[in-house]
Enzyme design. Sequence first.
Site, PDB file in Angstrom:
ATOM      1  N   PHE A  79      67.529  72.833  15.619  1.00  0.00           N
ATOM      2  CA  PHE A  79      67.979  72.330  14.310  1.00  0.00           C
ATOM      3  C   PHE A  79      67.196  72.894  13.131  1.00  0.00           C
ATOM      4  O   PHE A  79      67.639  72.805  11.989  1.00  0.00           O
ATOM      5  CB  PHE A  79      67.908  70.792  14.280  1.00  0.00           C
ATOM      6  N   LYS A  95      75.705  78.713  20.466  1.00  0.00           N
ATOM      7  CA  LYS A  95      75.790  77.253  20.543  1.00  0.00           C
ATOM      8  C   LYS A  95      74.758  76.725  19.561  1.00  0.00           C
ATOM      9  O   LYS A  95      73.572  76.632  19.866  1.00  0.00           O
ATOM     10  CB  LYS A  95      75.480  76.796  21.978  1.00  0.00           C
ATOM     11  N   GLU A 108      73.678  70.638  17.386  1.00  0.00           N
ATOM     12  CA  GLU A 108      74.684  69.679  16.934  1.00  0.00           C
ATOM     13  C   GLU A 108      74.201  68.902  15.706  1.00  0.00           C
ATOM     14  O   GLU A 108      74.978  68.243  15.026  1.00  0.00           O
ATOM     15  CB  GLU A 108      75.075  68.724  18.067  1.00  0.00           C
ATOM     16  N   SER A 135      62.947  72.819  22.125  1.00  0.00           N
ATOM     17  CA  SER A 135      61.753  72.150  22.625  1.00  0.00           C
ATOM     18  C   SER A 135      61.386  72.674  24.018  1.00  0.00           C
ATOM     19  O   SER A 135      62.248  73.190  24.743  1.00  0.00           O
ATOM     20  CB  SER A 135      62.012  70.642  22.701  1.00  0.00           C
ATOM     21  N   CYS A 167      58.118  75.948  14.292  1.00  0.00           N
ATOM     22  CA  CYS A 167      57.343  76.170  15.512  1.00  0.00           C
ATOM     23  C   CYS A 167      56.075  76.959  15.195  1.00  0.00           C
ATOM     24  O   CYS A 167      55.232  77.127  16.065  1.00  0.00           O
ATOM     25  CB  CYS A 167      58.176  76.886  16.544  1.00  0.00           C
ATOM     26  N   GLU A 171      53.458  67.914  20.544  1.00  0.00           N
ATOM     27  CA  GLU A 171      54.095  68.444  19.337  1.00  0.00           C
ATOM     28  C   GLU A 171      54.621  67.277  18.499  1.00  0.00           C
ATOM     29  O   GLU A 171      55.388  66.451  18.999  1.00  0.00           O
ATOM     30  CB  GLU A 171      55.260  69.367  19.733  1.00  0.00           C
TER      31      GLU A 171
HETATM   32  P1  NAD Z   1      65.975  70.688  21.311  1.00  0.00           P
HETATM   33  O1  NAD Z   1      65.302  71.241  22.513  1.00  0.00           O
HETATM   34  O2  NAD Z   1      66.200  69.226  21.238  1.00  0.00           O
HETATM   35  O3  NAD Z   1      67.442  71.358  21.159  1.00  0.00           O
HETATM   36  C1  NAD Z   1      67.618  72.749  21.207  1.00  0.00           C
HETATM   37  C2  NAD Z   1      69.013  73.044  21.733  1.00  0.00           C
HETATM   38  O4  NAD Z   1      69.139  72.517  23.047  1.00  0.00           O
HETATM   39  C3  NAD Z   1      70.122  72.433  20.893  1.00  0.00           C
HETATM   40  O5  NAD Z   1      71.147  73.374  20.741  1.00  0.00           O
HETATM   41  C4  NAD Z   1      70.567  71.225  21.713  1.00  0.00           C
HETATM   42  O6  NAD Z   1      71.941  70.953  21.580  1.00  0.00           O
HETATM   43  C5  NAD Z   1      70.260  71.637  23.140  1.00  0.00           C
HETATM   44  N1  NAD Z   1      69.853  70.512  24.003  1.00  0.00           N
HETATM   45  C6  NAD Z   1      69.192  69.379  23.626  1.00  0.00           C
HETATM   46  N2  NAD Z   1      68.945  68.606  24.710  1.00  0.00           N
HETATM   47  C7  NAD Z   1      69.444  69.263  25.781  1.00  0.00           C
HETATM   48  C8  NAD Z   1      69.504  68.973  27.182  1.00  0.00           C
HETATM   49  N3  NAD Z   1      68.983  67.859  27.681  1.00  0.00           N
HETATM   50  N4  NAD Z   1      70.082  69.877  27.992  1.00  0.00           N
HETATM   51  C9  NAD Z   1      70.606  71.019  27.496  1.00  0.00           C
HETATM   52  N5  NAD Z   1      70.595  71.331  26.185  1.00  0.00           N
HETATM   53  C10 NAD Z   1      70.031  70.471  25.336  1.00  0.00           C
HETATM   54  O7  NAD Z   1      65.182  71.234  20.048  1.00  0.00           O
HETATM   55  P2  NAD Z   1      65.371  70.818  18.513  1.00  0.00           P
HETATM   56  O8  NAD Z   1      64.878  69.431  18.330  1.00  0.00           O
HETATM   57  O9  NAD Z   1      66.735  71.164  18.051  1.00  0.00           O
HETATM   58  O10 NAD Z   1      64.378  71.842  17.796  1.00  0.00           O
HETATM   59  C11 NAD Z   1      63.011  71.603  17.615  1.00  0.00           C
HETATM   60  C12 NAD Z   1      62.210  72.237  18.714  1.00  0.00           C
HETATM   61  O11 NAD Z   1      62.452  73.641  18.744  1.00  0.00           O
HETATM   62  C13 NAD Z   1      60.706  72.099  18.502  1.00  0.00           C
HETATM   63  O12 NAD Z   1      60.117  71.813  19.747  1.00  0.00           O
HETATM   64  C14 NAD Z   1      60.287  73.463  18.007  1.00  0.00           C
HETATM   65  O13 NAD Z   1      58.945  73.807  18.245  1.00  0.00           O
HETATM   66  C15 NAD Z   1      61.215  74.336  18.776  1.00  0.00           C
HETATM   67  N6  NAD Z   1      61.354  75.648  18.172  1.00  0.00           N
HETATM   68  C16 NAD Z   1      60.699  76.680  18.763  1.00  0.00           C
HETATM   69  C17 NAD Z   1      60.760  77.939  18.222  1.00  0.00           C
HETATM   70  C18 NAD Z   1      60.030  79.076  18.865  1.00  0.00           C
HETATM   71  O14 NAD Z   1      60.183  80.187  18.398  1.00  0.00           O
HETATM   72  N7  NAD Z   1      59.246  78.874  19.897  1.00  0.00           N
HETATM   73  C19 NAD Z   1      61.492  78.153  17.049  1.00  0.00           C
HETATM   74  C20 NAD Z   1      62.162  77.081  16.468  1.00  0.00           C
HETATM   75  C21 NAD Z   1      62.077  75.822  17.043  1.00  0.00           C
END
Ligand code: NAD
Length: 485
Positions: A150, A174, A177, A227, A282, A376
């Site tokens: 997000f 994808k 959401e 994450s 991140c 985090e």
């Molecule tokens: P998230 O893991 O909740 O969601 C990421 C994606 O996974 C979304 O598209 C979501 O729809 C999908 N998703 C969520 N739960 C899922 C599940 N149980 N099974 C399958 N797919 C699922 O992450 P977020 O809250 O959208 O973003 C924040 C996180 O992203 C933080 O942890 C941040 O550090 C990380 N991030 C990392 C980087 C990097 O370069 N390492 C860059 C940006 C963000």
Amino acid sequence: MKYDALRNYVGGGFVATESRPFLDVYNPSSGDVISKVPLSEALEVDAAVAAARAAFPAWSATPIKERVQVFYRYKSLLERNIDELAALVTEENGKIASEARAEVLKSAELTEFACSLPQITPGEVLEVSRGVECRIERFPLGVVASIAPFNFPNMVPNWTIPNAIALGNCMILKPSELVPISAGRIAELLKEAGLPDGVFQVVHGGRMAVEAICDHPDIAAVSFVGSTKVAKVVYKRATSNLKRCLALGGAKNHLIVMPDADREMAATNIVASMSGCAGQRCMAASVMVAVSKTDHIIERMAEVARAMVPGRDVGPVISAAAKERITTYIDEAEARGATVIVDGRRAVVAGRENGFYLGPTIIDHVTPDMRIAQEEVFGPVLVIVRTPDVDAALKVENASPYGNAASVFTESGSVARYVMERASAGMVGVNVGVPVPREPFSFGGWNESKFGVGDITGRGSIEFWTQAKKMTTKWNREAGVNWMS
Ligand code: NAD
């Protein structure tokens, strides 16, 4: 509701998914519902993959010099439409206007790198004997998928779209959401730039859509940013289905601050790093490891942070649930004896009382065993852990399971080098709060911040999005009839 219910983008047009449940999309600044997003499942992923497969033969056969022409035009369109694109990012993600503009500019910069791919992927040739050559050429993988988080609705999709597609692949995006609206505009701009129908698809949804992507037999590679918890699930599921996968996870970035650091530069950089994008980066500073006598820097940091105005200098966090989670971390640290020296818990923005705001928060005298020092937080919160020397500081940094970024603030070249070599992180900085590498260097962490080989941007992504073919040719009889028969 300000925007119509969203639709997937398949085969060059928006398609309805009426049979699926929808999720509300919020504006985090006001707390208002601004749209709704369909939760796609395997059926919708199938349709998107079918469109991508149909487009792949012609797109992959198009010379790379022609493919990148689309991205020259796309880059101009990103720049020309920056006001509208940035406003959309602000609306669905909440970040302040200057941060949203910077995000779109970064997308343009990423696209510029993709335009240089013909120059940096020419293949290699070696003359192994007279008239005998070995060469390597790179070929696209086929249909690939990109799953986004997000926190950067425009930039993170553009970490993958220009490179993967310029290298000849067809893509399913994808988006998160929570911030799904920008993806549709990206699709429209790619079409306007001349991208053939079917080369790029958007499938909205959450877990079900991601699982369908990981399971789909016709998707060759999956990139994921999000994450660590979900990165692990996606990496395991995609690779167990014999796909290539690169899954970037969460972070807990440490900034080691030495007493000789330039007070003003360190204080302003550290506060900007922890509070920018409301700490939802991140690469954000999360733990300051203050070495020995650093009170003069901490006092200045507190002044800088207190002067920041929520709503003007700091946007809201993404959701009411995120605000509550972050507040709980702060409450818990305080209850365990840490000192909250700048407290953003009661931030209210006039006229936007229902927005999910938190002000910058700095907590001193946190110990490494506290949850807030290990997990985090993903909000505008910086904890300070005190250590007597640089080795003790490195021990704190090295103990983290993550490994995205680390920085050191010092005027000493030898201390800087010492920390850079020993920090257990993929991206390290000296006197830099957010050490993001610029292309052609690539973005990617270590440890539990990244699963898989390669990086997601820059040169490091070329290997991920392509497969190498090794060709051996013999066109000279003098080489001998039996040479490599
Ligand atoms: P998230 O893991 O909740 O969601 C990421 C994606 O996974 C979304 O598209 C979501 O729809 C999908 N998703 C969520 N739960 C899922 C599940 N149980 N099974 C399958 N797919 C699922 O992450 P977020 O809250 O959208 O973003 C924040 C996180 O992203 C933080 O942890 C941040 O550090 C990380 N991030 C990392 C980087 C990097 O370069 N390492 C860059 C940006 C963000």
